[in-house]
Design a protein around this motif. Structure first.
Motif, PDB file in Angstrom:
ATOM      1  N   VAL A   1      30.122  51.347  39.472  1.00 20.81           N
ATOM      2  CA  VAL A   1      31.487  51.501  38.950  1.00 20.81           C
ATOM      3  C   VAL A   1      32.431  51.979  40.058  1.00 20.81           C
ATOM      4  N   ASP A   2      31.974  52.954  40.832  1.00 21.95           N
ATOM      5  CA  ASP A   2      32.793  53.457  41.939  1.00 21.95           C
ATOM      6  C   ASP A   2      32.990  52.381  43.002  1.00 21.95           C
ATOM      7  N   ALA A   3      31.946  51.630  43.275  1.00 19.52           N
ATOM      8  CA  ALA A   3      32.045  50.548  44.263  1.00 19.52           C
ATOM      9  C   ALA A   3      33.055  49.499  43.799  1.00 19.52           C
ATOM     10  N   ARG A   4      33.010  49.130  42.509  1.00 15.58           N
ATOM     11  CA  ARG A   4      33.934  48.129  41.988  1.00 15.58           C
ATOM     12  C   ARG A   4      35.376  48.605  42.124  1.00 15.58           C
ATOM     13  N   ARG A   5      35.630  49.867  41.805  1.00 16.38           N
ATOM     14  CA  ARG A   5      36.997  50.424  41.938  1.00 16.38           C
ATOM     15  C   ARG A   5      37.470  50.383  43.388  1.00 16.38           C
ATOM     16  N   ARG A   6      36.591  50.774  44.289  1.00 10.24           N
ATOM     17  CA  ARG A   6      36.948  50.790  45.711  1.00 10.24           C
ATOM     18  C   ARG A   6      37.230  49.369  46.204  1.00 10.24           C
ATOM     19  N   ILE A   7      36.392  48.438  45.804  1.00 12.68           N
ATOM     20  CA  ILE A   7      36.557  47.038  46.214  1.00 12.68           C
ATOM     21  C   ILE A   7      37.841  46.464  45.643  1.00 12.68           C
ATOM     22  N   TYR A   8      38.128  46.767  44.392  1.00 17.89           N
ATOM     23  CA  TYR A   8      39.353  46.278  43.754  1.00 17.89           C
ATOM     24  C   TYR A   8      40.578  46.770  44.528  1.00 17.89           C
ATOM     25  N   ALA A   9      40.554  48.029  44.931  1.00 20.69           N
ATOM     26  CA  ALA A   9      41.662  48.581  45.718  1.00 20.69           C
ATOM     27  C   ALA A   9      41.804  47.841  47.051  1.00 20.69           C
ATOM     28  N   GLU A  10      40.684  47.510  47.675  1.00 19.19           N
ATOM     29  CA  GLU A  10      40.702  46.776  48.946  1.00 19.19           C
ATOM     30  C   GLU A  10      41.273  45.369  48.746  1.00 19.19           C
ATOM     31  N   LEU A  11      40.870  44.721  47.660  1.00 20.37           N
ATOM     32  CA  LEU A  11      41.355  43.368  47.389  1.00 20.37           C
ATOM     33  C   LEU A  11      42.857  43.374  47.096  1.00 20.37           C
ATOM     34  N   LEU A  12      43.326  44.417  46.420  1.00 21.61           N
ATOM     35  CA  LEU A  12      44.768  44.520  46.150  1.00 21.61           C
ATOM     36  C   LEU A  12      45.578  44.639  47.441  1.00 21.61           C
ATOM     37  N   LYS A  13      45.003  45.264  48.447  1.00 28.60           N
ATOM     38  CA  LYS A  13      45.679  45.338  49.751  1.00 28.60           C
ATOM     39  C   LYS A  13      45.945  43.923  50.284  1.00 28.60           C
ATOM     40  N   LEU A  14      44.953  43.061  50.127  1.00 28.09           N
ATOM     41  CA  LEU A  14      45.098  41.690  50.620  1.00 28.09           C
ATOM     42  C   LEU A  14      46.042  40.877  49.751  1.00 28.09           C
ATOM     43  N   VAL A  15      46.114  41.200  48.463  1.00 37.36           N
ATOM     44  CA  VAL A  15      47.074  40.545  47.569  1.00 37.36           C
ATOM     45  C   VAL A  15      48.487  40.912  48.013  1.00 37.36           C
ATOM     46  N   LYS A  16      48.722  42.190  48.322  1.00 35.15           N
ATOM     47  CA  LYS A  16      50.044  42.650  48.759  1.00 35.15           C
ATOM     48  C   LYS A  16      50.456  41.999  50.081  1.00 35.15           C
ATOM     49  N   LYS A  17      49.476  41.726  50.956  1.00 34.40           N
ATOM     50  CA  LYS A  17      49.769  41.060  52.227  1.00 34.40           C
ATOM     51  C   LYS A  17      50.002  39.563  52.041  1.00 34.40           C
ATOM     52  N   GLY A  18      49.637  39.059  50.876  1.00 38.28           N
ATOM     53  CA  GLY A  18      49.786  37.631  50.623  1.00 38.28           C
ATOM     54  C   GLY A  18      48.585  36.810  51.059  1.00 38.28           C
ATOM     55  N   TRP A  19      47.489  37.461  51.392  1.00 35.80           N
ATOM     56  CA  TRP A  19      46.298  36.769  51.852  1.00 35.80           C
ATOM     57  C   TRP A  19      45.442  36.282  50.689  1.00 35.80           C
ATOM     58  N   LEU A  20      45.547  36.966  49.547  1.00 37.96           N
ATOM     59  CA  LEU A  20      44.821  36.574  48.345  1.00 37.96           C
ATOM     60  C   LEU A  20      45.805  36.412  47.198  1.00 37.96           C
ATOM     61  N   THR A  21      45.463  35.554  46.273  1.00 41.30           N
ATOM     62  CA  THR A  21      46.229  35.408  45.037  1.00 41.30           C
ATOM     63  C   THR A  21      45.344  35.910  43.910  1.00 41.30           C
ATOM     64  N   LYS A  22      45.945  36.687  43.049  1.00 45.27           N
ATOM     65  CA  LYS A  22      45.220  37.247  41.917  1.00 45.27           C
ATOM     66  C   LYS A  22      45.500  36.356  40.705  1.00 45.27           C
ATOM     67  N   VAL A  23      44.445  35.796  40.112  1.00 41.34           N
ATOM     68  CA  VAL A  23      44.589  34.887  38.981  1.00 41.34           C
ATOM     69  C   VAL A  23      43.962  35.550  37.753  1.00 41.34           C
ATOM     70  N   LYS A  24      44.833  35.840  36.765  1.00 37.58           N
ATOM     71  CA  LYS A  24      44.349  36.461  35.533  1.00 37.58           C
ATOM     72  C   LYS A  24      44.019  35.367  34.530  1.00 37.58           C
ATOM     73  N   PRO A  25      42.914  35.506  33.810  1.00 37.32           N
ATOM     74  CA  PRO A  25      42.555  34.478  32.823  1.00 37.32           C
ATOM     75  C   PRO A  25      43.496  34.540  31.615  1.00 37.32           C
ATOM     76  N   SER A  26      43.710  33.410  30.973  1.00 35.89           N
ATOM     77  CA  SER A  26      44.595  33.375  29.799  1.00 35.89           C
ATOM     78  C   SER A  26      43.931  34.042  28.602  1.00 35.89           C
ATOM     79  N   GLY A  27      42.640  33.923  28.500  1.00 40.20           N
ATOM     80  CA  GLY A  27      41.917  34.565  27.402  1.00 40.20           C
ATOM     81  C   GLY A  27      41.016  35.640  27.962  1.00 40.20           C
ATOM     82  N   LYS A  28      39.799  35.656  27.459  1.00 40.82           N
ATOM     83  CA  LYS A  28      38.818  36.601  27.982  1.00 40.82           C
ATOM     84  C   LYS A  28      38.269  36.079  29.299  1.00 40.82           C
ATOM     85  N   GLY A  29      37.859  36.992  30.134  1.00 40.35           N
ATOM     86  CA  GLY A  29      37.290  36.610  31.419  1.00 40.35           C
ATOM     87  C   GLY A  29      37.696  37.600  32.494  1.00 40.35           C
ATOM     88  N   PHE A  30      37.219  37.350  33.672  1.00 36.41           N
ATOM     89  CA  PHE A  30      37.482  38.240  34.792  1.00 36.41           C
ATOM     90  C   PHE A  30      38.634  37.715  35.643  1.00 36.41           C
TER      91      PHE A  30
END
Length: 166
Positions: free
Chosen positions: A40-69
């Protein structure tokens, strides 16, 4: 950019795209190999790292329309080279100076040892000349000193090679 090198190592893989935080976490836990690290702690830390790349424009975050990750997709701005540098350990100048000093100290030690062994070899030669009847007793000692000279000379050459390379 401050970024977790394990996360960087995972996401720079060319076939790693359209991934979830859990995908990265699974690889992260395997690479990190830390039994005290909670998923759980690893997932939180990784999510924070991935958000850094989203803010830089290197990654796009795609939310599912229904259930999903939520999934992350690499953009054209994604710079693998910057992340690759994060994965590779950097050695500070003081560490390099310390390592070089340590190598020079070893080199000087081996050179001193070589001189001692050369003196020992010469002494055995002189003793053999002076007392040829002790040849059978002197020869093994002389051979051992000569072998030590060769071994030490190899160490000296290895260290000199390293020092010349830097």
């Amino acid at each position: 950019m401050k970024f977790d090198p394990f996360v960087a190592q995972i996401i720079i893989a060319t076939d790693f795209n359209h991934f979830t935080t859990c995908d990265v976490r699974t690889s992260y836990l395997t690479l990190k190999n830390d039994s005290l690290l909670k998923p759980v702690d690893a997932r939180r830390r990784i999510y924070a790292e991935l958000l850094k790349l989203v803010k830089k424009g290197w990654l796009t975050k795609v939310k599912p329309s229904g259930k999903g990750f939520t999934r992350f997709i690499k953009t054209t701005k994604f710079d693998e080279n910057v992340l690759r540098e994060i994965c590779e350990p950097t050695i500070s100048t003081t560490e390099l100076i310390d390592k070089k000093k340590s190598l020079v100290d070893k080199l000087n030690h081996y050179k001193t040892e070589l001189l001692l062994n050369l003196g020992e070899s010469e002494a055995y030669k002189e003793l053999y000349t002076e007392f040829p009847e002790l040849g059978n007793d002197i020869q093994p000692h002389y051979n051992k000193a000569r072998d030590n000279n060769t071994r030490i000379l190899g160490k000296i050459k290895a260290i000199e090679c390293l020092l010349n390379q830097n």
